[in-house]
Write a protein that holds these residues in place. Structure first.
Motif, PDB file in Angstrom:
ATOM      1  N   VAL A  22       0.823  -1.213   0.000  1.00 50.80           N
ATOM      2  CA  VAL A  22       0.000   0.000   0.000  1.00 50.80           C
ATOM      3  C   VAL A  22       0.860   1.267   0.000  1.00 50.80           C
ATOM      4  O   VAL A  22       0.467   2.292  -0.558  1.00 50.80           O
ATOM      5  N   PRO A  24       3.302   4.153  -0.946  1.00 53.83           N
ATOM      6  CA  PRO A  24       3.729   4.658  -2.255  1.00 53.83           C
ATOM      7  C   PRO A  24       5.233   4.517  -2.475  1.00 53.83           C
ATOM      8  O   PRO A  24       6.015   4.552  -1.541  1.00 53.83           O
ATOM      9  N   GLY A  33       3.329   5.738  -7.322  1.00 56.47           N
ATOM     10  CA  GLY A  33       2.120   5.095  -6.825  1.00 56.47           C
ATOM     11  C   GLY A  33       2.488   3.920  -5.940  1.00 56.47           C
ATOM     12  O   GLY A  33       3.607   3.819  -5.453  1.00 56.47           O
ATOM     13  N   SER A  34       1.556   3.011  -5.740  1.00 57.56           N
ATOM     14  CA  SER A  34       1.817   1.836  -4.919  1.00 57.56           C
ATOM     15  C   SER A  34       1.676   0.579  -5.766  1.00 57.56           C
ATOM     16  O   SER A  34       1.297   0.642  -6.931  1.00 57.56           O
ATOM     17  N   PHE A  36      -0.527  -1.783  -5.403  1.00 55.76           N
ATOM     18  CA  PHE A  36      -1.937  -2.001  -5.697  1.00 55.76           C
ATOM     19  C   PHE A  36      -2.488  -1.001  -6.711  1.00 55.76           C
ATOM     20  O   PHE A  36      -3.377  -1.313  -7.472  1.00 55.76           O
ATOM     21  N   GLN A  37      -1.974   0.230  -6.679  1.00 59.96           N
ATOM     22  CA  GLN A  37      -2.501   1.261  -7.564  1.00 59.96           C
ATOM     23  C   GLN A  37      -1.365   2.145  -8.081  1.00 59.96           C
ATOM     24  O   GLN A  37      -1.099   3.212  -7.535  1.00 59.96           O
ATOM     25  N   PRO A  38      -0.703   1.709  -9.162  1.00 62.14           N
ATOM     26  CA  PRO A  38       0.347   2.556  -9.742  1.00 62.14           C
ATOM     27  C   PRO A  38      -0.269   3.831 -10.327  1.00 62.14           C
ATOM     28  O   PRO A  38      -1.449   3.854 -10.674  1.00 62.14           O
ATOM     29  N   ASN A  39       0.551   4.863 -10.436  1.00 64.31           N
ATOM     30  CA  ASN A  39       0.061   6.106 -11.029  1.00 64.31           C
ATOM     31  C   ASN A  39      -0.352   5.869 -12.472  1.00 64.31           C
ATOM     32  O   ASN A  39       0.272   5.104 -13.194  1.00 64.31           O
ATOM     33  N   GLU A  40      -1.409   6.547 -12.886  1.00 60.46           N
ATOM     34  CA  GLU A  40      -1.887   6.400 -14.259  1.00 60.46           C
ATOM     35  C   GLU A  40      -1.030   7.223 -15.204  1.00 60.46           C
ATOM     36  O   GLU A  40      -0.371   8.174 -14.800  1.00 60.46           O
ATOM     37  N   THR A  43       4.756   6.549 -16.772  1.00 61.16           N
ATOM     38  CA  THR A  43       5.618   6.650 -15.595  1.00 61.16           C
ATOM     39  C   THR A  43       7.063   6.461 -16.032  1.00 61.16           C
ATOM     40  O   THR A  43       7.328   5.796 -17.032  1.00 61.16           O
TER      41      THR A  43
END
Length: 87
Positions: A22, A24, A33-34, A36-40, A43
């Motif tokens: 979780v 970052p 991002g992390s 679970f949720q990389p930056n959109e 990158t």
């Protein structure tokens, strides 16, 4: 006593795995991002390696914690079954 110790260590490993997944990641001053949720969007390439290694660490800690948890439940079940068989 052994099953309690294994349970505590397993829970700690599982929590560490979740925190690593979780939390970052930053590479070269850029937020990636992390796990679970990389930056959109696009990158930096540095993020790929960092996210991959963080994902591997999180999966390792999580799997280790889960394995110790299952071992704890198994040892507890065997101990309870032996106690019932002797009485």
């Amino acid at each position: 006593m052994l099953s309690k110790l294994l349970g505590v260590v397993g829970a700690v490993l599982l929590i560490v795995g979740v925190v690593l997944a979780v939390r970052p990641v930053h590479a070269g001053g850029d937020a990636c991002g992390s796990v679970f949720q990389p930056n959109e969007g696009i990158t930096p390439m540095q993020c790929d390696a960092r996210l991959s290694s963080r994902g591997t660490l999180a999966a390792g800690f999580g799997a280790g914690g889960l394995a110790l948890g299952i071992t704890t439940f198994t040892l507890t079940a065997i101990r309870d079954r032996r106690a019932r068989a002797l009485s």
